[in-house]
Design an enzyme around this catalytic site. Structure first.
Site, PDB file in Angstrom:
ATOM      1  N   ASP A 728     -13.349  -3.863 -20.526  1.00  0.00           N
ATOM      2  CA  ASP A 728     -12.702  -2.630 -20.974  1.00  0.00           C
ATOM      3  C   ASP A 728     -11.201  -2.789 -20.714  1.00  0.00           C
ATOM      4  OD1 ASP A 728     -12.073  -0.183 -21.969  1.00  0.00           O
ATOM      5  OD2 ASP A 728     -13.524   0.943 -20.772  1.00  0.00           O
TER       6      ASP A 728
HETATM    7  C1  BGC Z   1     -11.851   2.964 -23.112  1.00  0.00           C
HETATM    8  C2  BGC Z   1     -12.581   2.197 -24.198  1.00  0.00           C
HETATM    9  C3  BGC Z   1     -11.643   1.975 -25.350  1.00  0.00           C
HETATM   10  C4  BGC Z   1     -10.429   1.191 -24.845  1.00  0.00           C
HETATM   11  C5  BGC Z   1      -9.421   0.864 -25.925  1.00  0.00           C
HETATM   12  C6  BGC Z   1     -10.531   2.310 -22.729  1.00  0.00           C
HETATM   13  O1  BGC Z   1      -9.777   3.158 -21.938  1.00  0.00           O
HETATM   14  O2  BGC Z   1     -12.672   3.101 -21.977  1.00  0.00           O
HETATM   15  O3  BGC Z   1     -13.702   2.912 -24.610  1.00  0.00           O
HETATM   16  O4  BGC Z   1     -12.296   1.333 -26.385  1.00  0.00           O
HETATM   17  O5  BGC Z   1      -9.792   1.961 -23.857  1.00  0.00           O
HETATM   18  O6  BGC Z   1      -8.699   1.981 -26.283  1.00  0.00           O
END
Ligand code: BGC
Length: 785
Positions: A728
């Site tokens: 993530d």
């Molecule tokens: C989130 C993800 C997301 C990623 C990109 C993270 O903060 O948990 O779900 O896809 O950011 O924006």
């Protein structure tokens, strides 16, 4: 072996491979050169999905649908400032418009269907503008409502027969809900005003997650409750369609609505510590808890699977049989009312308690009917594998680390919600002490002591093992060295079959391979992207492949001016109990990703609704793993049918937003297997997603992205995942440990220096890095036709 060659065999032309990623052309995907993004067709689909996902919870004396010409007055800030979706990465900022509840009903007035009181619009608008001006980040604002001026209230009650009270709940990423399960003081004050002035009240739930509905259910003046949720671009119109009876509601709850937040078994542990959460309720999540324990039963206001219609259905069991280790249940659904509609048949099993103990009901199959005209019926055949009813024995009470079916009778319950399901005259029997379904190995064992709830209402200590900090062992010295060939191969040579991926990668230096597992700075955004790229080694013809957020639609920066459809929140999609619609939404959303020259959609989110208070539940489907897995499978298949990579997330146990980058989810292997991994397992096996995102949190003491047992042993070796694993964005786990565990790349950027240093210290070797880089390029090969 990854099958990217097969997919390309149809109309693959190497000349155009990755053309969108490279040149960002303006190539609309619709007929006659029309764009599909936020097109009429997509918006219509968004409306249909919203209509099928809204749930009618109460309807006494046929308060709904509204009578022709009925005079109504709207109250509550959500009527004007309707919550369209949640905020954070699951938001959509370039939806061309979004129909509010007020506007949806105004449209019905314009067509002569109802009469709408409009004099309180300005007052509500002024109040919500004030709230929004205080907003520090999109969507984050004070939730509470405000009283209606007496003069307006008097006018409203002399004009209208019916009051529609809108209760709104916003939610979003990185913050959990807090203190908003029950009505807030301002909302209560407003509701009391409405109650004092109207005899007929309709409650509209414009919510991102469950609220306490007990008093509304019991309140005689509240004739109807419609949960319209946060339903995207056409939410207001969809809601008005149902209120006016132009659409017969057919959504069913995918969560249990209880009368008290403390009645959910997760509440006690949810905020107990910023450092960890103990999943003490174990497998008893949602209805598995409320239906199993007598003391919990009375807390249910609306059960899992529940939802009303403007007609009535009769579900008749016809036959049950076993064939090739599959169970088939035939039934007939008849519309016995006076308007057309769709019913959802749900089948639950009840396993013998045995030594492991089981939840008293578990969903094993469901199907929504076609639109049935009054008097018409449809035969439905539900089927599922016997093995799907097995339980995971993590402590060796019967057979250690195995999926087993314990001795005894497995009964089945057929109906239209978990409570309204009757035992059928068919069962499955296991005669020997247990039937072995699959023998596995101990994986992801708890690393600290805690106790878990058993089916017998007691708590037992889980088995645990401290310091299970794999994979930090040293690596054997690198055997492979970068190779030099007469010609420099480009990635396209792998796509055309000229060179094998291993040979292609063997030319790359260590630094170049490491780059593929996480660039030192962001791989720059191209075109409309704002979540950065993957790949980006042009010297070897590896394009910079762009990611984009979901799951409510393609999330872009507003200033791109590139319209995107705002789909209903994921829970609404699940509420449809209609995987076909979810599949169509996936396909349409995938096309919008592609049309915008993006290749990877960071969707669907598929964590389990462990507690109503998780800030991101709106991005996820349900408290039930089978329903979650079914919906995610349909979604992934839709997205990938257009050559765009889905990215299932967040793997796993990201069931909390506060402290999410450090919090340790402590969970038994059994609950992990049966509840938190189940949906992912189904989706990996049935839809073959090309990408998966690990979660920020730790699980049993280890960051999910550095957990080799999770990523390599379970995901790849047990389930056969052949895609690519991403971290993530900006997680706190060390890059080196991620590579060793099988987290193939770090987003939005990596720490290459730390990996180089680790090579020198024998903490990692080229082979391990190569393995990750291979999954990265194989994914890039799959996209961009
Ligand atoms: C989130 C993800 C997301 C990623 C990109 C993270 O903060 O948990 O779900 O896809 O950011 O924006």
């Amino acid at each position: 072996m990854v099958n990217y060659m097969v997919k390309q065999s149809k109309n693959f032309n190497p000349k155009y491979k990755w053309a969108r990623a490279r040149y960002q052309p303006c190539l609309p995907l619709g007929e006659n050169g029309q764009k599909v993004s936020a097109s009429k067709e997509h918006i219509k689909l968004a409306r249909t999905a919203a209509e099928e996902g809204m749930v009618l919870l109460k309807n006494e004396n046929n308060v709904l649908p509204l009578a022709k010409g009925e005079k109504i007055a709207l109250f509550g800030k959500g009527s004007v400032d309707t919550v369209i979706g949640g905020w954070g990465s699951g938001n959509v900022t370039t939806s061309p418009y979004a129909v509010t509840i007020f506007e949806g009903l105004k449209n019905k007035e314009d067509s002569g269907r109802i009469q709408l009181f409009k004099d309180n619009y300005d007052h509500i608008k002024k109040y919500t503008d004030k709230l929004n001006a205080k907003t520090v980040r999109p969507g984050l604002r004070d939730y509470d409502d405000t009283k209606c001026p007496e003069s307006i209230l008097k006018k409203a009650s002399s004009f209208a027969d019916t009051a529609i009270f809108v209760l709104s709940r916003d939610a979003g990423e990185s913050i959990d809900r807090n203190g908003d399960f029950d009505m807030l003081p301002g909302e209560r004050a407003l509701f009391e005003q409405v109650e004092a002035n109207f005899n007929k009240i309709i409650l509209l739930l414009n919510i991102c997650g469950p609220v306490n509905l007990k008093e509304f259910k019991d309140n005689k003046k509240v004739g109807a409750i419609l949960a319209c949720f946060a339903s995207g671009i056409e939410g207001g119109n969809a809601c008005a369609d149902i209120l006016c009876g132009d659409v017969n509601p057919s959504g069913r709850l995918t969560d249990t609505y209880a009368d008290d937040l403390d009645a959910y078994p997760s509440t006690e542990t949810f905020t107990a510590s910023p450092d960890y959460v103990e999943y003490k309720e174990d497998i008893f999540v949602g209805y598995r808890y409320f239906e199993t324990f007598d003391f919990a039963k009375n807390h249910v206001v609306y059960p899992f699977g529940y939802g009303l219609s403007y007609t009535e259905y009769d579900i008749k069991f016809l036959n049950g049989y076993l064939k090739n280790k599959k169970i088939f249940v035939e039934c007939e659904v008849k519309n016995i009312g006076s308007v057309s509609g769709k019913e959802t048949v749900q089948l639950y099993y009840s396993a013998p308690q045995g030594k492991l103990g089981k939840a008293s009901r578990e969903l094993c199959a469901f199907q929504k009917t076609n639109e049935l005209a009054p008097g018409k019926s449809q035969k439905i055949i539900l089927s599922f594998s016997v093995d799907d009813m097995s339980s995971y024995d993590d402590m060796g009470k019967v057979q250690k680390s195995a999926w087993i079916l314990e001795k005894g009778t497995y009964s089945f319950y057929l109906g239209n919600n978990v409570r309204n399901a009757e035992k059928i005259d068919f069962s499955y029997k296991v005669d020997k002490s247990f039937e072995m379904v699959e023998q596995l190995c101990e994986r992801c064992k708890p690393s600290s002591a805690f106790s878990r709830l058993t089916a017998f209402g007691e708590y037992e200590d889980v088995d645990f093992e401290e310091c299970r900090q794999y994979p930090s062992e040293k690596s054997p010295a690198t055997k492979l060295k970068p190779m030099k060939y007469d010609e420099k191969y480009k990635l396209i040579d792998v796509a055309t079959g000229k060179v094998k991926v291993e040979k292609f990668l063997s030319q790359l230096s260590d630094e170049e391979l490491i780059h593929l597992t996480g660039a030192s700075t962001y791989n720059p955004n191209k075109g409309v992207a704002n979540t950065f790229g993957i790949g980006n080694l042009e010297e070897y013809g590896i394009p910079n492949i762009m990611t984009a957020d979901g799951p409510a639609g393609v999330r872009l920066n507003e200033e791109t001016m590139a319209p995107a459809t705002f789909w209903p929140m994921s829970t609404v999609l699940a509420n449809t109990w209609n995987p076909k619609i979810v599949n169509r939404v996936g396909e349409a959303a995938g096309k919008e990703v592609k049309e915008n020259n993006l290749d990877i959609w960071l969707a669907p989110g598929m964590n389990i609704h462990r507690t109503p208070m998780c800030g991101r539940n709106f991005e996820y489907y349900s408290e039930d793993p089978f329903l979650t897995g079914t919906m995610a499978t349909a979604m992934v298949k839709g997205i990938q049918s257009v050559g765009v990579s889905a990215c299932i997330k967040h793997f796993c146990c990201n069931n909390k937003e506060d402290f999410r980058t450090e919090s340790d989810s402590r969970v038994s292997e059994r609950a992990l297997r049966e509840i938190y991994l189940k949906g992912f397992e189904m989706t990996v096996k049935n839809a073959k997603p090309w990408m998966l995102m690990t979660a920020y949190n730790k699980m049993n003491g280890i960051f999910t992205s550095t957990n080799k047992e999770l990523l390599t042993d379970i995901l790849r070796n047990e389930w056969g995942f052949d895609g690519c694993v991403s971290s993530d964005w900006g997680n706190h786990a060390p890059h080196v440990l991620e590579i060793k565990a099988g987290n193939n790349f770090k987003m939005p950027y990596g720490f290459p220096d730390s990996v180089m240093e680790a090579i020198h210290n024998f903490d990692i070797n080229r082979e391990e890095i190569m393995e990750c880089a291979k999954h990265v390029v194989e994914m890039i090969l799959r996209v961009g036709d």
